[in-house]
Design a protein around this motif. Structure first.
Motif, PDB file in Angstrom:
ATOM      1  N   GLN A 155       0.835  -1.190   0.000  1.00 24.18           N
ATOM      2  CA  GLN A 155       0.000   0.000   0.000  1.00 24.18           C
ATOM      3  C   GLN A 155       0.875   1.248   0.000  1.00 24.18           C
ATOM      4  OE1 GLN A 155      -1.980   0.622   3.908  1.00 24.18           O
ATOM      5  NE2 GLN A 155      -0.898  -1.225   4.574  1.00 24.18           N
ATOM      6  N   TYR A 169      -4.163   0.816  -2.223  1.00 22.19           N
ATOM      7  CA  TYR A 169      -3.859  -0.589  -2.023  1.00 22.19           C
ATOM      8  C   TYR A 169      -3.581  -1.267  -3.366  1.00 22.19           C
ATOM      9  CZ  TYR A 169      -5.743   0.173   2.645  1.00 22.19           C
ATOM     10  OH  TYR A 169      -5.968   0.650   3.913  1.00 22.19           O
ATOM     11  N   THR A 199      -3.826  -6.789  -0.796  1.00 24.93           N
ATOM     12  CA  THR A 199      -3.072  -7.531   0.211  1.00 24.93           C
ATOM     13  C   THR A 199      -1.810  -6.789   0.601  1.00 24.93           C
ATOM     14  OG1 THR A 199      -3.866  -9.614  -0.753  1.00 24.93           O
ATOM     15  CG2 THR A 199      -1.988  -9.754   0.734  1.00 24.93           C
ATOM     16  N   LYS A 219      -2.425  -9.350   5.340  1.00 25.98           N
ATOM     17  CA  LYS A 219      -3.717  -8.724   5.567  1.00 25.98           C
ATOM     18  C   LYS A 219      -4.383  -8.455   4.232  1.00 25.98           C
ATOM     19  CE  LYS A 219      -2.507  -6.462   9.941  1.00 25.98           C
ATOM     20  NZ  LYS A 219      -2.500  -5.176  10.677  1.00 25.98           N
ATOM     21  N   GLN A 220      -5.696  -8.618   4.188  1.00 22.85           N
ATOM     22  CA  GLN A 220      -6.434  -8.427   2.947  1.00 22.85           C
ATOM     23  C   GLN A 220      -7.606  -7.477   3.167  1.00 22.85           C
ATOM     24  OE1 GLN A 220      -7.530 -12.400   1.670  1.00 22.85           O
ATOM     25  NE2 GLN A 220      -5.563 -12.703   0.648  1.00 22.85           N
ATOM     26  N   LEU A 221      -7.924  -6.747   2.119  1.00 22.63           N
ATOM     27  CA  LEU A 221      -9.036  -5.807   2.162  1.00 22.63           C
ATOM     28  C   LEU A 221     -10.032  -6.167   1.077  1.00 22.63           C
ATOM     29  CD1 LEU A 221     -10.112  -3.131   3.440  1.00 22.63           C
ATOM     30  CD2 LEU A 221      -9.033  -1.954   1.518  1.00 22.63           C
ATOM     31  N   SER A 222     -11.215  -6.565   1.496  1.00 18.15           N
ATOM     32  CA  SER A 222     -12.322  -6.768   0.560  1.00 18.15           C
ATOM     33  C   SER A 222     -13.481  -5.951   1.113  1.00 18.15           C
ATOM     34  CB  SER A 222     -12.661  -8.252   0.420  1.00 18.15           C
ATOM     35  OG  SER A 222     -12.833  -8.850   1.693  1.00 18.15           O
ATOM     36  N   THR A 224     -14.145  -6.063   4.375  1.00 21.38           N
ATOM     37  CA  THR A 224     -13.499  -5.648   5.619  1.00 21.38           C
ATOM     38  C   THR A 224     -12.033  -6.065   5.563  1.00 21.38           C
ATOM     39  OG1 THR A 224     -14.055  -7.734   6.716  1.00 21.38           O
ATOM     40  CG2 THR A 224     -15.618  -5.904   6.948  1.00 21.38           C
ATOM     41  N   GLU A 225     -11.262  -5.637   6.553  1.00 25.78           N
ATOM     42  CA  GLU A 225      -9.869  -6.062   6.643  1.00 25.78           C
ATOM     43  C   GLU A 225      -9.793  -7.379   7.396  1.00 25.78           C
ATOM     44  OE1 GLU A 225      -6.018  -4.744   9.199  1.00 25.78           O
ATOM     45  OE2 GLU A 225      -7.001  -3.124   8.072  1.00 25.78           O
ATOM     46  N   ILE A 420      -8.811   4.499  -1.149  1.00 22.82           N
ATOM     47  CA  ILE A 420      -9.748   4.222  -0.066  1.00 22.82           C
ATOM     48  C   ILE A 420      -9.944   5.492   0.760  1.00 22.82           C
ATOM     49  CG2 ILE A 420     -10.153   2.835   1.999  1.00 22.82           C
ATOM     50  CD1 ILE A 420     -10.156   1.251  -0.598  1.00 22.82           C
TER      51      ILE A 420
END
Length: 420
Positions: A155, A169, A199, A219-222, A224-225, A420
């Motif tokens: 990121q 991201y 990610t 960590k992934q962001l869709s 939610t984290e 974001i």
């Protein structure tokens, strides 16, 4: 003999002895064989001194015991009048085998510091050179393949010192020629609908057998984290630009490794078995478990060890020398570990703070962990690839933060960003 004299001259001219390096996390570390030293760069917490030492080194001696309980690191002040990067952590980092050079890019920087584009550092000349002005990325995973540094995810944010207000991201692989700093040609992913979530803080290795990058955890962001499950392994073919998922993943213990970020992975010389250590869970608590992942069978196996293991940690570094994996620095839920340097003998799976005969030898046999011989195959994978590792001077290669390896790099994949 000449090599030893050369190493001693560089050591005396560029360094001064310090008896301890403060605990930290988010640094990058690599071994440089020309000086027989491990070099590390950066890490948090940042010093209030804007002239803080950025590079520090640990001397390795081949025929003696290396005392990791009280390691004598040396700091390298650098040229005060020359160009140099800002103090940073969680950056992209690699050393170049057979040279005295390493490369860094991006990362979180100290308050009011300039952002880090691409920089390379030569140990012998004690000089930094800026190689590009690319936008800085933090918490990307990476793997060196010949001179091409592949990176995945990460990121950008105001914490990198870059002039922007939003966090951006990524969820694709991109690459750079780390020696020259030049971006390589890239191709659009061939199966965009199967791109992974955005990610960061994952780990990545490259397998010559499968001619592919394997990405673990993070960590992934869709919506939610979340922290990626260890059943969610992304595979990327640099030659075709195809993204896919490794299939039918299971565990010999009946349960998969706990989800994690800020962990380390390396790959053995057969290019079929991955070693994973540590990392933090969703709540930020660190782990110190060790797992093996067999690429051929898609099976996780917990690896029992003896000796005193490192205290739990994430955002540590791993350097592999001969039969040893050295775990360096790292933190746990905002605190930092006092046992900052610990070694694992991967022939006996014993932890030690006194490794012996640590330097890799061309005559040492490579370490191959037990695995089957029939690749399972996956969409986007070239099955039946060359099983030779092309890894010289040691038993295992990989990255931590990498890591942390060489193949054709004629095409890769465009980054995919969102604000974001």
């Amino acid at each position: 003999m000449m090599r030893s004299i050369f190493s001693a001259i560089i050591f005396l001219v560029l360094t001064r002895v310090v008896y301890a390096i403060d605990p930290r996390w988010g640094q990058g570390c690599t071994y440089i064989d020309r000086t027989e030293q491990i070099y590390c760069f950066g890490g948090e917490p940042f010093s209030e001194n804007s002239q803080q030492i950025l590079v520090y080194a640990l001397n390795i001696t081949g025929n003696s015991v290396l005392d990791l309980s009280e390691p004598q690191w040396t700091d390298i002040p650098g040229d005060p009048n020359g160009i140099r990067p800002s103090a940073a952590s969680r950056f992209t980092f690699t050393g170049f085998p057979g040279t005295d050079t390493f490369y860094i890019q991006g990362g979180i920087v100290c308050t009011s510091c300039n952002y880090n584009s691409g920089f390379k550092y030569s140990v012998s000349s004690n000089q930094w050179n800026q190689t590009n002005k690319n936008k800085p990325v933090v918490d990307a995973s990476s793997a060196l393949v010949n001179d091409i540094l592949y990176s995945f995810g990460g990121q950008t944010s105001p914490l990198t010192g870059y002039d922007q207000s939003n966090t951006t991201y990524r969820n694709t692989v991109y690459y750079i020629n780390a020696k020259t700093g030049a971006d390589g040609p890239s191709v659009k992913p061939q199966n965009e609908t199967q791109l992974p979530p955005f990610t960061w803080a994952s780990s990545m290795v490259y397998s010559y057998v499968y001619r592919s990058l394997f990405i673990f955890g993070g960590k992934q962001l869709s919506a939610t984290e979340v922290t990626a499950s260890m059943s969610d392994i992304t595979v990327v073919s640099p030659q075709t630009g195809v993204y896919s998922k490794w299939k039918n993943i299971r565990s010999t213990s009946g349960s998969l490794p706990p989800a994690r970020w800020g962990h380390s992975t390396i790959i053995d010389s057969s290019n079929r078995t991955v070693v994973m250590f540590g990392g933090c869970n969703d709540s930020g608590k660190a782990m110190n478990d060790l797992w093996l992942f067999n690429l051929d069978d898609a099976v996780w196996s917990p690896q029992e060890t003896t000796g005193t293991p490192p205290t739990p940690r994430c955002r540590h570094s791993v350097v592999v020398l001969g039969k040893y994996m050295l775990v360096l620095f790292g933190g746990n839920d905002g605190t930092f570990n006092s046992d900052i340097n610990v070694a694992l003998d991967m022939t006996t799976w014993k932890w030690t703070n006194a490794p012996t005969n640590i330097l890799p030898s061309d005559s040492s046999p490579p370490i191959d962990f037990p695995n089957s011989s029939s690749p399972q195959g996956s969409e986007g994978i070239n099955e039946g690839g060359d099983s030779s590792s092309n890894i010289s001077g040691g038993a295992i290669a990989g990255i931590v933060i990498g890591s942390i390896v060489g193949e054709d790099s004629s095409s890769l994949c465009l980054r995919n960003e969102t604000d974001i």
